[in-house]
Design an enzyme around this catalytic site. Structure first.
Site, short mmCIF file in Angstrom:
data_model
loop_
_atom_site.label_atom_id
_atom_site.label_comp_id
_atom_site.label_asym_id
_atom_site.label_seq_id
_atom_site.Cartn_x
_atom_site.Cartn_y
_atom_site.Cartn_z
N ASN A 9 0.87 -1.17 0.00
CA ASN A 9 0.00 0.00 0.00
C ASN A 9 0.90 1.22 0.00
OD1 ASN A 9 -1.77 2.07 0.47
ND2 ASN A 9 -2.35 1.43 2.54
N LYS A 11 0.12 4.24 -0.22
CA LYS A 11 -0.53 5.43 0.38
C LYS A 11 -0.30 6.63 -0.55
CE LYS A 11 -0.03 3.19 4.79
NZ LYS A 11 0.10 3.26 6.23
N HIS A 94 -9.30 1.28 4.89
CA HIS A 94 -8.04 1.46 5.61
C HIS A 94 -8.25 2.41 6.79
CE1 HIS A 94 -3.92 2.55 6.54
NE2 HIS A 94 -3.58 1.45 5.93
N GLU A 96 -6.61 4.78 7.87
CA GLU A 96 -6.39 6.21 7.56
C GLU A 96 -7.62 6.82 6.91
OE1 GLU A 96 -2.73 5.54 5.44
OE2 GLU A 96 -1.83 4.90 7.34
N GLU A 166 -5.02 -4.80 10.56
CA GLU A 166 -4.01 -3.77 10.77
C GLU A 166 -4.25 -3.05 12.09
OE1 GLU A 166 -2.09 -2.58 6.77
OE2 GLU A 166 -3.67 -1.16 7.23
N GLY A 172 3.00 2.39 10.60
CA GLY A 172 3.95 3.48 10.42
C GLY A 172 4.70 3.86 11.68
N SER A 212 3.86 -2.12 10.11
CA SER A 212 5.33 -2.19 10.25
C SER A 212 5.89 -3.58 9.92
CB SER A 212 5.76 -1.75 11.66
OG SER A 212 5.36 -0.41 11.90
P1 13P Z 1 3.35 0.40 7.51
O1 13P Z 1 3.85 -0.87 6.91
O2 13P Z 1 4.08 1.62 7.01
O3 13P Z 1 3.28 0.32 9.00
O4 13P Z 1 1.84 0.59 6.98
C1 13P Z 1 0.96 -0.46 7.12
C2 13P Z 1 -0.29 -0.11 6.40
O5 13P Z 1 -1.04 0.75 6.82
C3 13P Z 1 -0.55 -0.82 5.14
O6 13P Z 1 -1.85 -0.54 4.72
#
Ligand code: 13P
Length: 249
Positions: A9, A11, A94, A96, A166, A172, A212
């Protein structure tokens, strides 16, 4: 018996020029992958990435999809539009999007249904916040999110979609859930699927871990029974790192 699926992803990262460079570098590194390999670039990159991955084993995913076929929804993209570009997967719900863009369990469900109707596989994201984990309500949260996201979807379609667990506190942050915690919560999600759709469906649905995940921790996470793959943020932005995740042993 479930084929692992590792998806990047991206983002809101990568210009079209950078996106083409990344997938050109990635393709030879993952050509022998044993798992399904997916990249989910920003919408503006999709057509460029589609062309760059043509003839490779990398599949294309979007980061969102709208529930309507078409119409007055400024800024949104329909499943039919994505399909036209060769998009096979769409991330839905997601954290976010839930946090910053008003996504709810109901809109997640609507988006997932629209994707399925168009022949696109949704990757439905669920996961608890740090506060929810500390309050001991993780299992309840992911169960409610899972059941709501899958409402009115047919059993056979549920078996073929992807769920990503997640934990928000792991996204992140460099903090990964322990393999035991990730496995246990994914089992809770699978049990929720079983409760509504039965054993056969819950045995088949693929559930990823995300948060992560990186070249260093992928092997131990993937060694767990319930973990069928990963949804990778930061570590999907470099061909070398992402290929190491994809080619985990
Ligand atoms: P990270 O791998 O940067 O922690 O992000 C995970 C994520 O949100 C994938 O959708």
């Amino acid at each position: 018996m479930r084929k692992p699926i590792i998806a990047g992803n991206w983002k809101m990262n990568m210009t079209p020029t950078e996106a083409i460079e990344l997938v050109r570098a990635l393709a030879p590194l993952v050509k022998d992958a044993k798992c399904d390999v997916v990249v989910c670039p920003p919408a503006i990159d999709l057509s460029f990435v589609a062309e760059a991955i043509s003839g490779t084993n990398i599949k294309l995913g979007a980061q969102n999809v709208h529930w309507a076929d078409k119409g007055a929804y400024t800024g949104e993209i329909s499943a039919k539009m994505l399909l036209d570009l060769g998009v096979k997967y769409a991330i839905v719900g997601h954290s976010e999007r839930r946090q910053y863009f008003g996504e709810t369990d109901e809109t997640v469900n609507m988006r997932a249904k629209a994707a399925i109707a168009a022949g696109i596989t949704p990757i439905i994201c669920v996961g608890e916040s740090l506060e929810q984990r500390e309050n001991g309500v993780t299992d309840a949260v992911v169960t409610v999110q899972t059941v709501a996201a899958l409402k009115d979807i047919e059993a056979e379609q549920v078996a073929n979609l992807v769920i990503a667990y997640e934990p928000i506190w792991a996204i992140g942050t460099g903090k990964t859930a322990t393999k035991e915690d990730a496995n246990a919560t994914i089992k809770v999600i699978r049990d929720a699927v079983r409760g509504v759709f039965g054993q056969n469906v819950s045995d088949r649905v693929r559930i990823q871990y995300g948060g992560s995940m990186n070249p260093k921790n992928v092997s131990e996470l993937m060694s767990m029974d319930e973990i069928d793959g990963g949804l990778i943020g930061g570590a999907s932005l470099k061909a070398d790192d992402f290929s190491k995740v994809v080619n985990y042993q």
